[in-house]
Design an enzyme around this catalytic site. Structure first.
Site, short mmCIF file in Angstrom:
data_model
loop_
_atom_site.label_atom_id
_atom_site.label_comp_id
_atom_site.label_asym_id
_atom_site.label_seq_id
_atom_site.Cartn_x
_atom_site.Cartn_y
_atom_site.Cartn_z
N THR A 170 54.01 28.50 37.13
CA THR A 170 54.04 29.93 37.39
C THR A 170 55.04 30.21 38.48
OG1 THR A 170 51.81 30.15 37.19
CG2 THR A 170 52.75 31.84 38.60
N VAL A 199 42.87 35.14 31.13
CA VAL A 199 43.69 35.58 32.24
C VAL A 199 43.39 35.04 33.38
CG1 VAL A 199 44.49 37.69 33.25
CG2 VAL A 199 44.17 37.94 30.88
N THR A 221 50.44 30.14 42.83
CA THR A 221 50.39 29.65 41.68
C THR A 221 49.14 28.50 41.65
OG1 THR A 221 51.78 27.93 40.57
CG2 THR A 221 52.39 28.17 42.95
N GLY A 222 48.92 28.01 40.68
CA GLY A 222 47.65 26.77 40.42
C GLY A 222 46.61 27.31 39.84
#
Ligand code: GLY
Length: 304
Positions: A170, A199, A221-222
């Protein structure tokens, strides 16, 4: 107020042979974003531009290079937020869009809404004259290979994908401009082999991104399912309100992610005073930033 910029290209176990591409990608985005900041561009324009560059780089799990879901399709999410007004635009589960963050910016500027998803987002993109990109042009061989491996042996626990070499990066950016305005953008192709319609945290305000001139900005992110459970971007900026620096807020947020929900990930933070920070509990995280002297730095792993 001195300008600041930090960008990331994902936190996971990045294979060694991909480190150079990750470092070059985040460096190029930071360099271009910084040049814009120095020309007097707004933080909002800068994070949009930096994230568009990362979306166009096939190294990362965003735009071109996005991971494939369990049908072999790409679905992308993005958000952009203006810390001056708290206005935001987000899109989720969009397909065939070259730059989802651009579409998110159009949602922010040209609608009365905060988020558009699926067909409605596509119709809006068409209305705004955005060019659609064939799925094949967004799909890279690396992800086709990964998809085929998952078809042969599907992943069993999604948390594992952020510590094993099975994830993707991401992307995100946080900027503070010369006027003291903070903006953030985050964009992703989500997690590999997910169910269609899944999502994650990225387009959710307060989870994948948050910006407030009164505190700071954060991009995550992650493991999206975990990050959204603790609304981590807002958590990080709330810590700044309580007196923590950007780096302290980043460290405490990642600790909280693991302590509370055993989540893995990383975040970048800018505080309203110009402090920068990032933290991750994954093996790697690709980051680039510009320090107070204007020098550009990159990072991918803690020193051995
Ligand atoms: N953090 C990106 C995602 O889970 O979709």
């Amino acid at each position: 107020m001195p300008a600041r910029l930090i960008v990331h290209g994902g936190a996971w176990r990045i294979p060694p042979e991909e480190h150079a591409d990750h470092l070059q990608g985040v460096e190029a985005a930071a360099r271009a974003g910084w040049a814009l900041l120095m020309e007097g561009a707004s933080a909002l324009d800068v994070v949009e531009k930096a994230v568009m560059l990362l979306e166009d780089d096939p190294t990362f799990d965003a735009g071109t290079g996005s991971v494939l879901n369990c049908l072999g399709e790409i679905e992308m999410d993005a958000i952009i937020m203006d810390g001056r007004t708290l206005e935001m635009g987000a899109v989720a589960a969009v397909q065939g869009i070259q730059n989802p963050v651009r579409l998110a910016r159009l949602v922010l500027e040209d609608t009365d809404h905060n988020m558009l998803v699926g067909q409605g987002a596509h119709d809006f993109a068409r209305l705004k004259g955005m060019r659609f990109t064939p799925a094949a042009a967004l799909t890279v061989p690396r992800e086709v290979k990964r998809f085929m491996a998952f078809q042969a042996q599907p992943p069993t626990k999604s948390a594992e994908s952020f510590t094993a070499a099975a994830s993707g990066g991401t992307v995100g950016a946080v900027a503070l401009d010369n006027s003291g305005n903070i903006a953030v953008a985050t964009s992703t192709g989500g997690t590999a082999f997910s169910l269609p319609g899944r999502v994650g945290d990225s387009p959710l305000v307060g989870s994948g991104a948050y910006a407030d001139n009164e505190t700071g900005g954060a991009s995550l992110t992650g493991h999206g399912e975990k990050i959204m459970q603790v609304v981590l971007a807002k958590h990080a900026t709330d810590l700044i309100r309580l007196g923590k620096s950007a780096q302290e807020a980043a460290d405490a947020s990642i600790a909280y992610l693991y302590q509370r929900v055993e989540g893995y990930g990383g975040l970048i933070v800018v505080d309203k005073f110009g402090g920068l920070g990032f933290a991750h509990n994954t093996p790697h995280m690709a980051v680039a930033w510009v320090d107070e002297t204007g020098a550009l730095h990159t990072y991918i792993a803690p020193p051995a």
